[in-house]
Scaffold this active site. Structure first.
Site, PDB file in Angstrom:
ATOM      1  N   SER A  73       4.706   7.433   9.063  1.00  0.00           N
ATOM      2  CA  SER A  73       4.433   6.071   9.520  1.00  0.00           C
ATOM      3  C   SER A  73       3.769   6.063  10.883  1.00  0.00           C
ATOM      4  O   SER A  73       3.208   5.058  11.288  1.00  0.00           O
ATOM      5  CB  SER A  73       5.730   5.288   9.649  1.00  0.00           C
ATOM      6  OG  SER A  73       6.376   5.218   8.418  1.00  0.00           O
ATOM      7  N   HIS A  99      -0.820   6.634   4.156  1.00  0.00           N
ATOM      8  CA  HIS A  99       0.414   5.926   4.491  1.00  0.00           C
ATOM      9  C   HIS A  99       0.679   4.745   3.556  1.00  0.00           C
ATOM     10  O   HIS A  99      -0.076   3.778   3.526  1.00  0.00           O
ATOM     11  CB  HIS A  99       0.323   5.428   5.952  1.00  0.00           C
ATOM     12  CG  HIS A  99       1.547   4.725   6.414  1.00  0.00           C
ATOM     13  ND1 HIS A  99       1.525   3.627   7.229  1.00  0.00           N
ATOM     14  CD2 HIS A  99       2.857   4.967   6.153  1.00  0.00           C
ATOM     15  CE1 HIS A  99       2.763   3.221   7.449  1.00  0.00           C
ATOM     16  NE2 HIS A  99       3.583   4.017   6.819  1.00  0.00           N
ATOM     17  N   GLU A 102      -2.828   2.987   4.035  1.00  0.00           N
ATOM     18  CA  GLU A 102      -3.693   3.299   5.176  1.00  0.00           C
ATOM     19  C   GLU A 102      -4.114   4.771   5.073  1.00  0.00           C
ATOM     20  O   GLU A 102      -3.271   5.659   5.013  1.00  0.00           O
ATOM     21  CB  GLU A 102      -2.942   3.061   6.486  1.00  0.00           C
ATOM     22  CG  GLU A 102      -2.640   1.601   6.749  1.00  0.00           C
ATOM     23  CD  GLU A 102      -1.729   1.389   7.962  1.00  0.00           C
ATOM     24  OE1 GLU A 102      -1.956   0.450   8.712  1.00  0.00           O
ATOM     25  OE2 GLU A 102      -0.777   2.176   8.145  1.00  0.00           O
ATOM     26  N   ASN A 138       1.831  -1.040  11.234  1.00  0.00           N
ATOM     27  CA  ASN A 138       3.028  -0.920  12.064  1.00  0.00           C
ATOM     28  C   ASN A 138       2.801  -1.461  13.474  1.00  0.00           C
ATOM     29  O   ASN A 138       3.743  -1.906  14.136  1.00  0.00           O
ATOM     30  CB  ASN A 138       3.538   0.520  12.094  1.00  0.00           C
ATOM     31  CG  ASN A 138       4.501   0.766  10.939  1.00  0.00           C
ATOM     32  OD1 ASN A 138       5.193  -0.147  10.486  1.00  0.00           O
ATOM     33  ND2 ASN A 138       4.527   1.986  10.434  1.00  0.00           N
TER      34      ASN A 138
HETATM   35  N1  CAA Z   1      11.553  -0.984  -5.677  1.00  0.00           N
HETATM   36  C1  CAA Z   1      10.695  -1.242  -6.692  1.00  0.00           C
HETATM   37  N2  CAA Z   1      10.330  -2.480  -7.051  1.00  0.00           N
HETATM   38  C2  CAA Z   1      10.889  -3.498  -6.346  1.00  0.00           C
HETATM   39  C3  CAA Z   1      11.776  -3.294  -5.262  1.00  0.00           C
HETATM   40  C4  CAA Z   1      12.106  -1.960  -4.937  1.00  0.00           C
HETATM   41  N3  CAA Z   1      12.931  -1.656  -3.931  1.00  0.00           N
HETATM   42  N4  CAA Z   1      12.126  -4.492  -4.755  1.00  0.00           N
HETATM   43  C5  CAA Z   1      11.489  -5.416  -5.484  1.00  0.00           C
HETATM   44  N5  CAA Z   1      10.747  -4.828  -6.429  1.00  0.00           N
HETATM   45  C6  CAA Z   1       9.884  -5.475  -7.414  1.00  0.00           C
HETATM   46  C7  CAA Z   1      10.672  -6.299  -8.390  1.00  0.00           C
HETATM   47  O1  CAA Z   1      11.056  -5.521  -9.496  1.00  0.00           O
HETATM   48  C8  CAA Z   1       9.661  -7.350  -8.778  1.00  0.00           C
HETATM   49  O2  CAA Z   1       8.745  -6.808  -9.710  1.00  0.00           O
HETATM   50  P1  CAA Z   1       8.089  -7.770 -10.824  1.00  0.00           P
HETATM   51  O3  CAA Z   1       7.418  -8.898 -10.091  1.00  0.00           O
HETATM   52  O4  CAA Z   1       7.098  -6.889 -11.506  1.00  0.00           O
HETATM   53  O5  CAA Z   1       9.211  -8.212 -11.661  1.00  0.00           O
HETATM   54  C9  CAA Z   1       8.867  -7.588  -7.473  1.00  0.00           C
HETATM   55  O6  CAA Z   1       9.065  -6.400  -6.677  1.00  0.00           O
HETATM   56  C10 CAA Z   1       9.363  -8.783  -6.715  1.00  0.00           C
HETATM   57  O7  CAA Z   1      10.742  -8.588  -6.456  1.00  0.00           O
HETATM   58  P2  CAA Z   1      11.816  -9.746  -6.325  1.00  0.00           P
HETATM   59  O8  CAA Z   1      11.351 -10.927  -7.121  1.00  0.00           O
HETATM   60  O9  CAA Z   1      13.159  -9.172  -6.629  1.00  0.00           O
HETATM   61  O10 CAA Z   1      11.898 -10.068  -4.795  1.00  0.00           O
HETATM   62  P3  CAA Z   1      10.787 -10.558  -3.802  1.00  0.00           P
HETATM   63  O11 CAA Z   1       9.797 -11.437  -4.449  1.00  0.00           O
HETATM   64  O12 CAA Z   1      11.547 -11.002  -2.623  1.00  0.00           O
HETATM   65  O13 CAA Z   1      10.005  -9.213  -3.419  1.00  0.00           O
HETATM   66  C11 CAA Z   1       9.638  -7.496  -1.875  1.00  0.00           C
HETATM   67  C12 CAA Z   1      10.654  -8.138  -2.800  1.00  0.00           C
HETATM   68  C13 CAA Z   1       8.488  -6.927  -2.675  1.00  0.00           C
HETATM   69  C14 CAA Z   1      10.359  -6.358  -1.161  1.00  0.00           C
HETATM   70  C15 CAA Z   1       9.122  -8.593  -0.893  1.00  0.00           C
HETATM   71  O14 CAA Z   1      10.210  -9.204  -0.282  1.00  0.00           O
HETATM   72  C16 CAA Z   1       8.199  -8.088   0.162  1.00  0.00           C
HETATM   73  O15 CAA Z   1       7.014  -7.938  -0.051  1.00  0.00           O
HETATM   74  N6  CAA Z   1       8.738  -7.835   1.378  1.00  0.00           N
HETATM   75  C17 CAA Z   1       7.969  -7.351   2.495  1.00  0.00           C
HETATM   76  C18 CAA Z   1       7.973  -5.866   2.429  1.00  0.00           C
HETATM   77  C19 CAA Z   1       7.149  -5.308   3.544  1.00  0.00           C
HETATM   78  O16 CAA Z   1       6.683  -5.977   4.439  1.00  0.00           O
HETATM   79  N7  CAA Z   1       6.995  -3.983   3.470  1.00  0.00           N
HETATM   80  C20 CAA Z   1       6.288  -3.269   4.489  1.00  0.00           C
HETATM   81  C21 CAA Z   1       7.309  -2.674   5.309  1.00  0.00           C
HETATM   82  S1  CAA Z   1       6.630  -1.874   6.699  1.00  0.00           S
HETATM   83  C22 CAA Z   1       6.588  -0.316   6.194  1.00  0.00           C
HETATM   84  O17 CAA Z   1       6.790   0.062   5.073  1.00  0.00           O
HETATM   85  C23 CAA Z   1       6.157   0.537   7.291  1.00  0.00           C
HETATM   86  C24 CAA Z   1       6.546   1.943   7.173  1.00  0.00           C
HETATM   87  O18 CAA Z   1       5.856   2.689   7.790  1.00  0.00           O
HETATM   88  C25 CAA Z   1       7.772   2.420   6.463  1.00  0.00           C
END
Ligand code: CAA
Length: 297
Positions: free
Chosen positions: A125, A146, A158, A197
């Site tokens: 990250s 990334h 990325e 990030n």
């Molecule tokens: N693993 C796999 N699939 C997942 C999951 C997980 N942990 N969580 C949710 N999903 C899937 C669900 O199965 C669902 O799929 P379908 O639409 O195909 O049925 C879809 O994602 C939507 O899930 P939900 O309806 O249960 O919940 P939601 O609409 O709230 O989505 C989320 C969950 C995708 C996590 C959403 O809340 C989101 O986009 N959050 C923001 C996440 C984000 O910003 N990530 C970046 C983080 S920063 C980072 O990663 C930096 C780094 O360097 C580590």
């Protein structure tokens, strides 16, 4: 340096944890032959079981054809043996802990194990690949790739070029991300935190400041970000998802780099880090996942 890159068919993912198992499964779903490796038998078993349950769930919900699930499952192998996992890889995506010495050691091993044409990418990250590339005899084939958490869902990837990275390498990695159904962006130069990030950190820093000042609760700050800015989740829910330990490491890394006290992890983050409340994976962070209706203090 001009060199031709072989088309990527076989991918090795090193690390089957939070990110690695989902990166591996995304690649298998895209038709790549994937070998996913980890030193921990338990982590590998969990990843293997997740692949079964994830694919079965998607088939059951009509999101994936049975044949596509079967072929994705056949495309992925979990093994503890790094030689077996990386020996025939065209591309390796390293997704182990954010520890520079560990990554250097793994890249040194990969350089010996992998075929000479193989591209070695890190999913770090924030550790830029120029800190790792020197451990290999092929720095022109090293870059950052990334993914975001959860990697099966999040579209952005990325691709970061270091001064050592050949244009052909970045292009090959970009093309793999695209074939995986992702939306790749290419950074032409390295910068700490890359694009996302850096932006996430700016929002997070302000949210933590507001919490530390007692201006509002973490629930209300999350609510403000979700309902006024349209983010899918607020900064505290997101911290719990990506891991408070990771956010702490990123802050400390940035602070070491800049020496700016404003980059130090905030008291609310340090408190939870020290208590081992690292978010969803530990059952508790800012929110309490052991009792989903009861927010943690
Ligand atoms: N693993 C796999 N699939 C997942 C999951 C997980 N942990 N969580 C949710 N999903 C899937 C669900 O199965 C669902 O799929 P379908 O639409 O195909 O049925 C879809 O994602 C939507 O899930 P939900 O309806 O249960 O919940 P939601 O609409 O709230 O989505 C989320 C969950 C995708 C996590 C959403 O809340 C989101 O986009 N959050 C923001 C996440 C984000 O910003 N990530 C970046 C983080 S920063 C980072 O990663 C930096 C780094 O360097 C580590």
């Amino acid at each position: 340096m001009i060199f031709s890159v072989r088309p990527v068919e076989r991918i090795c993912v090193v690390g089957a944890g939070n990110m690695g198992h989902q990166i591996a499964l995304s690649a298998a779903l895209a038709g790549y032959r994937v070998k996913c490796t980890d030193v921990s038998r338990e982590v590998l078993e969990r990843a293997d079981q997740f692949a079964d349950s994830y694919l079965a769930d998607r088939v059951a919900r009509g999101k994936l054809a049975e044949e596509a699930a079967r072929s994705a499952r056949a495309n992925i192998l979990f093994t503890r043996d790094l030689n077996e996992a990386a020996g025939d890889a065209d591309l390796v995506i390293e997704a182990v802990l954010e520890n520079l010495e560990l990554k250097i050691q793994i890249f040194r091993q990969l350089d010996e194990i992998c075929p000479p044409h193989a591209i070695l990418a890190t999913n770090s990250s924030y550790i830029v690949s120029s800190r790792i590339a020197g451990a290999t005899g092929r720095p022109e084939k090293v870059c950052n790739m990334h993914f975001f958490n959860p990697a099966l869902v999040m579209k952005l990837v990325e691709v970061v070029k270091g001064p050592h990275t050949a244009g052909e390498t970045a292009e090959a990695v970009r093309a793999v991300a695209e074939k995986m159904g992702k939306i790749p962006v290419v950074l032409q130069k390295e910068i700490y935190g890359f694009l996302v990030n850096r932006i996430v950190s700016a929002v997070r820093r302000e949210a933590l400041y507001l919490l530390d000042m007692g201006i509002a609760s973490h629930e209300d700050i999350d609510s403000a970000v979700v309902h006024a800015l349209g983010h899918p989740m607020g900064p505290f829910r997101l911290l719990d998802l990506v891991g408070i330990d990771l956010a702490y490491d990123i802050s400390m890394g940035l602070y070491r780099e800049t020496g700016d006290p404003a980059d130090k992890p905030s008291p609310a983050l340090v408190e939870r880090y020290v208590r081992g409340e690292w978010g969803k994976k530990k059952g508790k962070g800012f929110y309490d996942y052991r009792a989903p209706d009861r927010p943690a203090g």
